[in-house]
Write an enzyme that holds these catalytic residues in place. Structure first.
Site, PDB file in Angstrom:
ATOM      1  N   GLY A  36      33.440  32.805  41.325  1.00 15.08           N
ATOM      2  CA  GLY A  36      33.908  33.875  42.216  1.00 15.08           C
ATOM      3  C   GLY A  36      33.852  35.168  41.950  1.00 15.08           C
ATOM      4  O   GLY A  36      33.234  36.234  42.545  1.00 15.08           O
ATOM      5  N   HIS A  37      34.116  35.579  40.602  1.00 15.20           N
ATOM      6  CA  HIS A  37      33.784  36.765  39.838  1.00 15.20           C
ATOM      7  C   HIS A  37      32.178  37.051  40.195  1.00 15.20           C
ATOM      8  O   HIS A  37      31.740  38.038  40.298  1.00 15.20           O
ATOM      9  CB  HIS A  37      34.393  36.751  38.506  1.00 15.20           C
ATOM     10  CG  HIS A  37      35.784  36.777  38.190  1.00 15.20           C
ATOM     11  ND1 HIS A  37      36.523  35.715  37.706  1.00 15.20           N
ATOM     12  CD2 HIS A  37      36.850  37.651  38.726  1.00 15.20           C
ATOM     13  CE1 HIS A  37      37.660  35.953  37.749  1.00 15.20           C
ATOM     14  NE2 HIS A  37      38.014  37.144  38.240  1.00 15.20           N
ATOM     15  N   GLY A 147      37.334  40.550  45.920  1.00 11.30           N
ATOM     16  CA  GLY A 147      37.001  39.159  46.280  1.00 11.30           C
ATOM     17  C   GLY A 147      38.286  38.785  47.385  1.00 11.30           C
ATOM     18  O   GLY A 147      39.338  39.397  47.242  1.00 11.30           O
ATOM     19  N   GLU A 148      38.007  38.493  48.730  1.00 18.11           N
ATOM     20  CA  GLU A 148      38.935  38.230  49.736  1.00 18.11           C
ATOM     21  C   GLU A 148      39.986  37.191  49.324  1.00 18.11           C
ATOM     22  O   GLU A 148      40.739  37.239  50.214  1.00 18.11           O
ATOM     23  CB  GLU A 148      38.138  37.932  51.126  1.00 18.11           C
ATOM     24  CG  GLU A 148      37.259  39.096  51.534  1.00 18.11           C
ATOM     25  CD  GLU A 148      36.834  38.716  52.971  1.00 18.11           C
ATOM     26  OE1 GLU A 148      36.679  37.439  53.336  1.00 18.11           O
ATOM     27  OE2 GLU A 148      36.631  39.651  53.846  1.00 18.11           O
ATOM     28  N   LYS A 149      39.960  36.478  48.285  1.00 17.44           N
ATOM     29  CA  LYS A 149      41.035  35.564  47.905  1.00 17.44           C
ATOM     30  C   LYS A 149      42.254  36.525  47.836  1.00 17.44           C
ATOM     31  O   LYS A 149      43.209  36.270  48.134  1.00 17.44           O
ATOM     32  CB  LYS A 149      40.810  34.875  46.577  1.00 17.44           C
ATOM     33  CG  LYS A 149      41.976  33.974  46.143  1.00 17.44           C
ATOM     34  CD  LYS A 149      41.504  33.167  45.118  1.00 17.44           C
ATOM     35  CE  LYS A 149      41.703  34.150  43.946  1.00 17.44           C
ATOM     36  NZ  LYS A 149      42.987  34.634  43.410  1.00 17.44           N
ATOM     37  N   GLN A 153      45.556  42.681  48.448  1.00 14.53           N
ATOM     38  CA  GLN A 153      45.207  43.480  47.374  1.00 14.53           C
ATOM     39  C   GLN A 153      44.179  44.648  48.029  1.00 14.53           C
ATOM     40  O   GLN A 153      44.321  45.706  47.796  1.00 14.53           O
ATOM     41  CB  GLN A 153      44.882  42.852  46.216  1.00 14.53           C
ATOM     42  CG  GLN A 153      44.441  43.779  45.038  1.00 14.53           C
ATOM     43  CD  GLN A 153      44.131  42.957  44.025  1.00 14.53           C
ATOM     44  OE1 GLN A 153      44.900  42.815  42.900  1.00 14.53           O
ATOM     45  NE2 GLN A 153      42.841  42.748  43.619  1.00 14.53           N
ATOM     46  N   SER A 186      41.423  32.543  38.204  1.00 16.86           N
ATOM     47  CA  SER A 186      41.359  32.362  36.845  1.00 16.86           C
ATOM     48  C   SER A 186      42.695  31.270  36.358  1.00 16.86           C
ATOM     49  O   SER A 186      42.857  30.698  35.361  1.00 16.86           O
ATOM     50  CB  SER A 186      41.491  33.679  36.164  1.00 16.86           C
ATOM     51  OG  SER A 186      40.351  34.458  36.324  1.00 16.86           O
TER      52      SER A 186
END
Length: 279
Positions: A36-37, A147-149, A153, A186
């Site tokens: 993802g990162h 990231g859209e997760k 935020q 993570s």
């Protein structure tokens, strides 16, 4: 790729890059990097002349001291991963480098920071604003990638950028998932083997819930998602809210927004997992 520990050293390199007309991209992370990162880093590298990846577990955004203590730290492995041509600079400062003295700034982030994560984790988004604003000041990026997760935020950071009138583009990148649907995080490394088999039920349930729109009401779908997941041990939903994707305020009817987003936090044992889905 250079691994840099000090603010002054990073600024020196970036000053020279900027002087020669190069664009700068930043991917802020807390390490324990996964695909993802890397998707953010690849996009940053593609769209900028220089890519900076920061790795810093920021203490001011943790309202749970135990969560801070157990957060995975894998700097050596992260640097190995990023060394495969993914970025130009890894900025991995110490806590003392970032906070030589306590950061007492308080941000008025408005309604986007008061719901969901903001309600459940008091002070969390103020800590996020502290560290991200510091990183923006240090790096002065043209573009920054998130990231859209972490859907809420991103909204909070955009609010902060607008308030401070910072010249940086905030670029939201799609959630990257494991083959079984689990949103990459993570924190996934803290799941036991059994929990790892169960956790994908979160994404499956969210995806299935989209098939009920618009026949079922917002409240009916929220209740169905919560009840479905709470019946799967050891999952426990902390909250599930369908909100306006721009304001992040809860909606009661589908007609209230053109961008409904379902945001969820679920404990799998003692591991706190977040996810979201667009309706």
């Amino acid at each position: 790729m250079r691994t840099i520990l000090s603010i002054n050293e990073l600024k020196t390199f970036l000053f020279d890059d900027r002087k020669s007309g190069k664009t700068i991209g930043l991917v802020p992370t807390m390490g324990a990097l996964h695909d993802g990162h890397l998707s953010l880093v690849k996009q940053c590298k593609k769209e900028n002349d220089r890519c900076v990846v920061s790795i810093f577990v920021n203490p001011t955004q943790f309202n749970d001291r135990n969560d801070l203590k157990t957060y995975p730290r894998t700097l050596e492995k992260d640097c190995e991963l990023l060394g495969k041509g993914y970025c130009d600079y890894v900025f991995a400062p110490s806590e003392g480098e970032i906070y030589p003295e306590p950061d007492t700034r308080v941000f008025d982030l408005g309604a986007v920071a008061e719901v969901m994560e903001g309600e459940k984790r008091p002070g969390h988004f103020n800590g996020v604003a502290q560290i991200v604003s510091k990183l923006f000041d240090i790096v002065a990026p043209d573009n920054a990638y998130f990231g859209e997760k972490d859907f809420q935020q991103i909204a909070v950071i955009r609010k902060m950028v607008g308030q401070l009138n910072l010249p940086v583009n905030i670029i939201a990148c799609p959630i990257i998932r494991e083959k079984d649907g689990l949103a990459m995080s993570s924190r996934n490394t803290r799941l036991t083997a059994e929990q790892r088999q169960i956790a994908p039920a979160i994404a499956r349930t969210l995806k299935e819930s989209t098939t009920f729109v618009p026949e079922k009401s917002v409240k009916e779908i929220e209740d169905w998602v919560v009840n479905t997941l709470n019946h799967i041990s050891p999952l426990h939903v902390e909250y599930y809210e369908i909100v306006d994707g721009r304001t992040l305020q809860p909606i009661k009817n589908w007609s209230e927004t053109n961008e409904p987003v379902g945001c969820i936090t679920v404990f799998c044992g003692d591991v706190r997992l977040i996810d979201n889905i667009k309706y």
